[in-house]
Design a protein around this motif. Structure first.
Motif, PDB file in Angstrom:
ATOM      1  N   LEU A  23       0.830  -1.198   0.000  1.00 33.94           N
ATOM      2  CA  LEU A  23       0.000   0.000   0.000  1.00 33.94           C
ATOM      3  C   LEU A  23       0.866   1.251   0.000  1.00 33.94           C
ATOM      4  O   LEU A  23       1.860   1.333   0.734  1.00 33.94           O
ATOM      5  N   TYR A  24       0.466   2.229  -0.849  1.00 32.08           N
ATOM      6  CA  TYR A  24       1.252   3.473  -0.952  1.00 32.08           C
ATOM      7  C   TYR A  24       0.990   4.340   0.270  1.00 32.08           C
ATOM      8  O   TYR A  24      -0.158   4.528   0.689  1.00 32.08           O
ATOM      9  N   ARG A  25       2.007   4.847   0.816  1.00 30.97           N
ATOM     10  CA  ARG A  25       1.923   5.758   1.941  1.00 30.97           C
ATOM     11  C   ARG A  25       2.787   6.985   1.629  1.00 30.97           C
ATOM     12  O   ARG A  25       3.914   6.853   1.155  1.00 30.97           O
ATOM     13  N   SER A  26       2.233   8.136   1.895  1.00 37.62           N
ATOM     14  CA  SER A  26       2.932   9.379   1.602  1.00 37.62           C
ATOM     15  C   SER A  26       4.066   9.614   2.573  1.00 37.62           C
ATOM     16  O   SER A  26       4.050   9.106   3.712  1.00 37.62           O
TER      17      SER A  26
END
Length: 238
Positions: A23-26
């Motif tokens: 999952l992409y996380r900033s």
């Protein structure tokens, strides 16, 4: 020889789901803070409202800015532009008859009326302020023409000899000899002119061509002048 072909290859292979990506996380965690302007929706409050002070019974009769009639200020009477529409019970006045003879009255009015003067839309040039006067531009043109005539007269006077003894008539023999010499010069220059090439690719060729043409034109003018019957020569020109 084993070619790698087999009956088992016809059996479809079971579906294998691709591996799930992480999952992409900033890199900037948290919700970005937005600067909210005060009173952005309803505006800045100008007065402080007291919830206990509301309109109560009988306060409309007291004198205040919101009730000018209580102070004695009368409202302006509004006059309606059109009369009221008659109701169903109202009946119009019937039986009014006028004794006026409109035909005779119109005839008398037309007889006694003063005829109107026709309004002319045409421009009266006779009523102009400068009518009958010479335009200013004609005076300027006349002055320019007189100056040109004066200049031409001065040039002619300067070219004419002061004494008649300085003028001499050229005899026919001298005139014929001059014509023969001019014609011989014209033949020689024309012969050189004819030997020029058609292509003028250098500045020297162009200059030589222009010089020959100027010489031929000058000789032709001289021949034209000497071809007249009477040719006078001034001594100062020798």
């Amino acid at each position: 020889m084993d070619t790698g072909e087999s009956v088992y290859n016809l059996i479809p292979e079971p579906f294998q789901a691709p591996p799930k990506q992480p999952l992409y996380r900033s890199r900037f965690p948290g919700v970005p803070a937005t600067a909210k302007k005060p009173a952005a929706s309803m505006g800045i409050p100008h007065t402080v409202v007291d919830t206990q002070k509301f309109l109560k019974k009988g306060t409309s009769q007291q004198a205040s800015v919101g009730n000018p009639e209580a102070v004695g200020v009368q409202k302006r009477s509004t006059v309606k532009a059109k009369p009221m529409v008659p109701t169903r019970t109202e009946k119009p006045v019937m039986g009014l008859v006028s004794q006026k003879n409109y035909i005779t009255a119109n005839a008398v009015d037309n007889i006694l009326a003063v005829p109107k003067k026709p309004v002319s839309t045409r421009v009266n040039y006779l009523a102009k302020q400068d009518y009958g006067q010479v335009p200013a531009y004609l005076g300027r043109v006349k002055q320019q023409i007189q100056e040109e005539y004066r200049m031409i007269e001065d040039m002619q006077n300067s070219n004419q000899p002061q004494e008649e003894d300085d003028i001499e008539l050229v005899t026919d023999d001298e005139r014929n000899k001059l014509l023969e010499g001019l014609k011989a010069n014209w033949e020689a220059v024309n012969k050189e002119y004819q030997t020029l090439s058609f292509t003028l690719d250098t500045p020297a060729k162009k200059k030589r061509k222009e010089e020959y043409e100027a010489q031929l034109e000058q000789i032709e003018n001289d021949i034209r002048k000497l071809s007249k019957k009477f040719v006078f020569v001034h001594h100062s020109s020798w």
